[in-house]
Design a protein around this motif. Structure first.
Motif, PDB file in Angstrom:
ATOM      1  N   GLY A   1      51.953   7.501  -2.388  1.00 54.77           N
ATOM      2  CA  GLY A   1      50.640   7.779  -2.956  1.00 54.77           C
ATOM      3  C   GLY A   1      50.435   9.250  -3.257  1.00 54.77           C
ATOM      4  O   GLY A   1      51.074  10.122  -2.667  1.00 54.77           O
ATOM      5  N   GLU A   2      49.536   9.499  -4.182  1.00 55.72           N
ATOM      6  CA  GLU A   2      49.257  10.858  -4.648  1.00 55.72           C
ATOM      7  C   GLU A   2      47.774  11.164  -4.495  1.00 55.72           C
ATOM      8  O   GLU A   2      46.930  10.278  -4.644  1.00 55.72           O
ATOM      9  N   SER A   3      47.461  12.419  -4.234  1.00 51.06           N
ATOM     10  CA  SER A   3      46.059  12.831  -4.205  1.00 51.06           C
ATOM     11  C   SER A   3      45.577  13.199  -5.615  1.00 51.06           C
ATOM     12  O   SER A   3      44.387  13.164  -5.891  1.00 51.06           O
ATOM     13  N   ASP A   4      46.505  13.533  -6.494  1.00 51.56           N
ATOM     14  CA  ASP A   4      46.188  13.878  -7.877  1.00 51.56           C
ATOM     15  C   ASP A   4      46.167  12.596  -8.714  1.00 51.56           C
ATOM     16  O   ASP A   4      47.201  11.959  -8.904  1.00 51.56           O
ATOM     17  N   PRO A   5      45.002  12.196  -9.220  1.00 52.45           N
ATOM     18  CA  PRO A   5      44.912  10.941  -9.980  1.00 52.45           C
ATOM     19  C   PRO A   5      45.697  10.940 -11.293  1.00 52.45           C
ATOM     20  O   PRO A   5      45.869   9.894 -11.912  1.00 52.45           O
ATOM     21  N   ASP A   6      46.189  12.110 -11.714  1.00 47.72           N
ATOM     22  CA  ASP A   6      47.009  12.176 -12.921  1.00 47.72           C
ATOM     23  C   ASP A   6      48.481  11.894 -12.645  1.00 47.72           C
ATOM     24  O   ASP A   6      49.283  11.850 -13.564  1.00 47.72           O
ATOM     25  N   LYS A   7      48.841  11.733 -11.369  1.00 48.80           N
ATOM     26  CA  LYS A   7      50.218  11.423 -10.995  1.00 48.80           C
ATOM     27  C   LYS A   7      50.303   9.940 -10.644  1.00 48.80           C
ATOM     28  O   LYS A   7      49.719   9.496  -9.660  1.00 48.80           O
ATOM     29  N   ASN A   8      51.008   9.210 -11.464  1.00 43.84           N
ATOM     30  CA  ASN A   8      51.142   7.767 -11.269  1.00 43.84           C
ATOM     31  C   ASN A   8      52.470   7.457 -10.600  1.00 43.84           C
ATOM     32  O   ASN A   8      53.501   7.991 -10.984  1.00 43.84           O
ATOM     33  N   SER A   9      52.428   6.577  -9.618  1.00 39.54           N
ATOM     34  CA  SER A   9      53.646   6.313  -8.853  1.00 39.54           C
ATOM     35  C   SER A   9      54.052   4.843  -8.802  1.00 39.54           C
ATOM     36  O   SER A   9      55.086   4.522  -8.233  1.00 39.54           O
ATOM     37  N   LEU A  10      53.272   3.967  -9.385  1.00 35.63           N
ATOM     38  CA  LEU A  10      53.633   2.553  -9.418  1.00 35.63           C
ATOM     39  C   LEU A  10      54.061   2.196 -10.836  1.00 35.63           C
ATOM     40  O   LEU A  10      53.300   2.376 -11.793  1.00 35.63           O
ATOM     41  N   TYR A  11      55.282   1.717 -10.964  1.00 37.25           N
ATOM     42  CA  TYR A  11      55.904   1.380 -12.249  1.00 37.25           C
ATOM     43  C   TYR A  11      55.874  -0.142 -12.385  1.00 37.25           C
ATOM     44  O   TYR A  11      56.347  -0.847 -11.501  1.00 37.25           O
ATOM     45  N   ILE A  12      55.287  -0.634 -13.484  1.00 38.98           N
ATOM     46  CA  ILE A  12      55.295  -2.073 -13.760  1.00 38.98           C
ATOM     47  C   ILE A  12      55.706  -2.263 -15.214  1.00 38.98           C
ATOM     48  O   ILE A  12      55.049  -1.758 -16.126  1.00 38.98           O
TER      49      ILE A  12
ATOM     50  N   VAL B   1      48.415   5.357  -7.341  1.00 37.56           N
ATOM     51  CA  VAL B   1      48.311   4.850  -5.974  1.00 37.56           C
ATOM     52  C   VAL B   1      47.810   6.004  -5.120  1.00 37.56           C
ATOM     53  O   VAL B   1      48.413   7.083  -5.108  1.00 37.56           O
ATOM     54  N   LYS B   2      46.688   5.798  -4.423  1.00 35.76           N
ATOM     55  CA  LYS B   2      46.161   6.846  -3.548  1.00 35.76           C
ATOM     56  C   LYS B   2      47.062   6.988  -2.324  1.00 35.76           C
ATOM     57  O   LYS B   2      47.835   6.073  -2.000  1.00 35.76           O
ATOM     58  N   PRO B   3      46.993   8.122  -1.610  1.00 32.25           N
ATOM     59  CA  PRO B   3      47.827   8.296  -0.414  1.00 32.25           C
ATOM     60  C   PRO B   3      47.583   7.166   0.594  1.00 32.25           C
ATOM     61  O   PRO B   3      46.440   6.814   0.885  1.00 32.25           O
ATOM     62  N   LEU B   4      48.664   6.620   1.112  1.00 29.28           N
ATOM     63  CA  LEU B   4      48.561   5.499   2.041  1.00 29.28           C
ATOM     64  C   LEU B   4      48.692   5.933   3.500  1.00 29.28           C
ATOM     65  O   LEU B   4      48.628   5.101   4.402  1.00 29.28           O
ATOM     66  N   SER B   5      48.891   7.233   3.721  1.00 23.01           N
ATOM     67  CA  SER B   5      48.859   7.826   5.057  1.00 23.01           C
ATOM     68  C   SER B   5      48.386   9.261   4.879  1.00 23.01           C
ATOM     69  O   SER B   5      48.411   9.790   3.765  1.00 23.01           O
ATOM     70  N   PRO B   6      47.956   9.911   5.947  1.00 17.76           N
ATOM     71  CA  PRO B   6      47.492  11.301   5.803  1.00 17.76           C
ATOM     72  C   PRO B   6      48.576  12.203   5.227  1.00 17.76           C
ATOM     73  O   PRO B   6      49.737  12.139   5.633  1.00 17.76           O
ATOM     74  N   THR B   7      48.199  13.030   4.268  1.00 20.17           N
ATOM     75  CA  THR B   7      49.135  13.961   3.651  1.00 20.17           C
ATOM     76  C   THR B   7      49.714  14.890   4.710  1.00 20.17           C
ATOM     77  O   THR B   7      48.991  15.396   5.554  1.00 20.17           O
ATOM     78  N   GLY B   8      51.029  15.063   4.689  1.00 24.71           N
ATOM     79  CA  GLY B   8      51.706  15.929   5.638  1.00 24.71           C
ATOM     80  C   GLY B   8      52.233  15.211   6.865  1.00 24.71           C
ATOM     81  O   GLY B   8      53.033  15.755   7.607  1.00 24.71           O
TER      82      GLY B   8
END
Length: 145
Positions: free
Chosen positions: A60-71, A84-91
């Motif tokens: 997941g990314e905090s930047d909504p302009d970065k897409n990480s799910l490919y379909i 995809v929003k971050p699915l665990s705390p960043t870091g």
């Protein structure tokens, strides 16, 4: 005997606190299911349920302009990418497992026929740039409205 126990205990603590070198850094995904395998174009939405696992938790990314799910619809030459929003705390570096549901709206026929059959290929990229395995849906039949 007491000295051996102390050394063993210290060895155990050092191993318990060290970083696991066998951590899976690339995410892994699998299809849990799809909402339907027969849909009507422009009317029905297709929901794809995925299960993910990641050894270091950087999905997941905090930047909504970065897409990480490919379909990718196999009928098309280009894939669609989703945020995809971050699915665990960043870091953090923790193993995570969970479920993602993707709602695909407005699936439509490309040709002039009354039905088409396709599959969707899906993969997930983590923040380090590692791609998951590629998984695919069962055949989806799309009917003309």
């Amino acid at each position: 005997m007491k000295r051996i126990l102390n050394i063993t205990f210290i060895f155990f603590l050092l191993n318990a606190c060290s970083k696991d070198d066998n951590v899976q850094t690339a995410p892994s995904i699998k299809i849990l299911g799809v909402s339907a395998t027969d849909i009507t174009e422009f009317t029905d939405s297709l929901v794809i349920d995925l299960e993910y696992t990641d050894g270091d938790g950087d999905i997941g990314e905090s930047d909504p302009d970065k897409n990480s799910l490919y379909i990718k619809d196999r009928r098309l030459s280009e894939a669609d990418y989703y945020f995809v929003k971050p699915l665990s705390p960043t870091g953090s570096e923790i193993k995570i497992t969970g479920k993602i549901s993707v709602k695909m709206k407005n699936t439509f026929l490309l040709g002039t026929g009354n039905t088409e059959v396709t599959r969707f290929d899906i993969k997930l990229r983590d923040r380090a740039g590692h791609w998951s395995n590629t998984t695919n849906t069962p055949e989806i039949t799309i009917h003309r409205k």
